[in-house]
Structure formats: structure tokens, C-alpha cells
Design a protein around this motif. Structure first.
Motif, PDB file in Angstrom:
ATOM      1  N   ILE A  12       0.838  -1.203   0.000  1.00 33.13           N
ATOM      2  CA  ILE A  12       0.000   0.000   0.000  1.00 33.13           C
ATOM      3  C   ILE A  12       0.871   1.251   0.000  1.00 33.13           C
ATOM      4  O   ILE A  12       0.666   2.167  -0.807  1.00 33.13           O
ATOM      5  N   GLU A  13       1.840   1.297   0.900  1.00 31.28           N
ATOM      6  CA  GLU A  13       2.721   2.467   0.968  1.00 31.28           C
ATOM      7  C   GLU A  13       3.536   2.609  -0.313  1.00 31.28           C
ATOM      8  O   GLU A  13       3.769   3.723  -0.792  1.00 31.28           O
ATOM      9  N   SER A  14       3.950   1.496  -0.891  1.00 31.84           N
ATOM     10  CA  SER A  14       4.704   1.529  -2.144  1.00 31.84           C
ATOM     11  C   SER A  14       3.834   2.006  -3.300  1.00 31.84           C
ATOM     12  O   SER A  14       4.303   2.755  -4.164  1.00 31.84           O
ATOM     13  N   ALA A  15       2.572   1.592  -3.326  1.00 31.59           N
ATOM     14  CA  ALA A  15       1.651   2.036  -4.374  1.00 31.59           C
ATOM     15  C   ALA A  15       1.419   3.541  -4.270  1.00 31.59           C
ATOM     16  O   ALA A  15       1.384   4.249  -5.287  1.00 31.59           O
ATOM     17  N   LYS A  16       1.275   4.049  -3.058  1.00 29.91           N
ATOM     18  CA  LYS A  16       1.100   5.490  -2.867  1.00 29.91           C
ATOM     19  C   LYS A  16       2.337   6.248  -3.334  1.00 29.91           C
ATOM     20  O   LYS A  16       2.227   7.298  -3.975  1.00 29.91           O
ATOM     21  N   ALA A  17       3.524   5.705  -3.033  1.00 32.80           N
ATOM     22  CA  ALA A  17       4.765   6.330  -3.490  1.00 32.80           C
ATOM     23  C   ALA A  17       4.865   6.280  -5.014  1.00 32.80           C
ATOM     24  O   ALA A  17       5.291   7.242  -5.655  1.00 32.80           O
ATOM     25  N   TYR A  18       4.449   5.166  -5.596  1.00 38.16           N
ATOM     26  CA  TYR A  18       4.452   5.015  -7.051  1.00 38.16           C
ATOM     27  C   TYR A  18       3.573   6.091  -7.687  1.00 38.16           C
ATOM     28  O   TYR A  18       3.970   6.738  -8.661  1.00 38.16           O
ATOM     29  N   LEU A  19       2.384   6.292  -7.136  1.00 36.53           N
ATOM     30  CA  LEU A  19       1.472   7.309  -7.658  1.00 36.53           C
ATOM     31  C   LEU A  19       2.050   8.715  -7.466  1.00 36.53           C
ATOM     32  O   LEU A  19       1.964   9.561  -8.367  1.00 36.53           O
ATOM     33  N   ARG A  20       2.654   8.951  -6.310  1.00 33.92           N
ATOM     34  CA  ARG A  20       3.280  10.255  -6.041  1.00 33.92           C
ATOM     35  C   ARG A  20       4.374  10.534  -7.074  1.00 33.92           C
ATOM     36  O   ARG A  20       4.465  11.629  -7.624  1.00 33.92           O
ATOM     37  N   ASN A  21       5.190   9.518  -7.353  1.00 36.61           N
ATOM     38  CA  ASN A  21       6.263   9.663  -8.334  1.00 36.61           C
ATOM     39  C   ASN A  21       5.728   9.849  -9.748  1.00 36.61           C
ATOM     40  O   ASN A  21       6.431  10.354 -10.620  1.00 36.61           O
ATOM     41  N   ALA A  22       4.486   9.439  -9.978  1.00 35.93           N
ATOM     42  CA  ALA A  22       3.844   9.619 -11.279  1.00 35.93           C
ATOM     43  C   ALA A  22       3.122  10.967 -11.352  1.00 35.93           C
ATOM     44  O   ALA A  22       2.446  11.256 -12.336  1.00 35.93           O
ATOM     45  N   VAL A  40       0.820  12.096  -9.064  1.00 36.37           N
ATOM     46  CA  VAL A  40      -0.540  12.016  -8.533  1.00 36.37           C
ATOM     47  C   VAL A  40      -0.488  12.210  -7.020  1.00 36.37           C
ATOM     48  O   VAL A  40       0.166  11.455  -6.309  1.00 36.37           O
ATOM     49  N   ASP A  41      -1.166  13.246  -6.546  1.00 39.04           N
ATOM     50  CA  ASP A  41      -1.214  13.518  -5.108  1.00 39.04           C
ATOM     51  C   ASP A  41      -2.179  12.575  -4.414  1.00 39.04           C
ATOM     52  O   ASP A  41      -3.208  12.188  -4.980  1.00 39.04           O
ATOM     53  N   GLU A  42      -1.847  12.236  -3.170  1.00 37.17           N
ATOM     54  CA  GLU A  42      -2.735  11.379  -2.375  1.00 37.17           C
ATOM     55  C   GLU A  42      -4.078  12.075  -2.202  1.00 37.17           C
ATOM     56  O   GLU A  42      -4.141  13.287  -2.029  1.00 37.17           O
ATOM     57  N   SER A  43      -5.133  11.285  -2.253  1.00 36.30           N
ATOM     58  CA  SER A  43      -6.481  11.850  -2.251  1.00 36.30           C
ATOM     59  C   SER A  43      -7.451  10.876  -1.608  1.00 36.30           C
ATOM     60  O   SER A  43      -7.184   9.685  -1.504  1.00 36.30           O
TER      61      SER A  43
END
Length: 85
Positions: free
Chosen positions: A24-34, A36-39
């Protein structure tokens, strides 16, 4: 989020909670690096669930088999969120 992913994957018990939390934390980091802000939006949550599911179900990648890219549906969601929905 952990409970939602466990329900989606139909996982009972807590034997994989550590791995799922890491994913989960890695997926959030992946999205951040792409970009995409956490929402709290449903599309963001769906993206996290889809990424975690993909990584969880394709763990054999680390054993030397051919890696699988993220499915097109996940890439499409990331693109939409990155452009501001």
C-alpha cells in the motif's frame, strides 16, 4: 485501506498484513512519483487497490520470471489523475 484491499483480495486472517501494508505504501509512493497527489477520491483509492492487487498477485517477478507491466487500466487511471481529473 488495508481492510478494503483484504476484502478485495478475499484474504482472511492477518498473515499477509505486513506485506500488504508495504505494498500500500509503495503504491502510494508510485502514484506520487507519477505526479498524482494522495487523495480521498474514489479513483485514487481504486488505483491503489489495483496496483497492490497487481503486485500481490504477481510476486513471482522477484524469482527471475519475466516481469509483467502494470495493466493498461491502471495506467489510464494514473494518466487521468495526473491531468487533474
Amino acid at each position: 485501506m488495508l481492510d478494503s484491499i483484504k476484502a478485495y483480495l478475499r484474504i482472511d486472517g492477518d498473515q499477509d498484513d505486513g506485506l500488504l501494508s508495504l505494498l500500500i505504501e509503495s503504491a502510494k509512493a508510485y502514484l506520487r512519483n507519477a505526479g498524482v497527489d494522495e487523495s480521498e477520491k474514489h479513483l485514487y483509492k481504486l488505483a491503489v487497490i489495483m496496483i497492490v492487487t497487481h503486485w500481490y498477485e504477481n510476486r513471482e517477478q522477484v524469482t527471475g520470471s519475466t516481469p509483467r507491466n502494470l495493466p493498461l487500466g491502471i495506467k489510464s487511471i494514473i494518466l487521468q489523475m495526473g491531468l487533474g481529473e
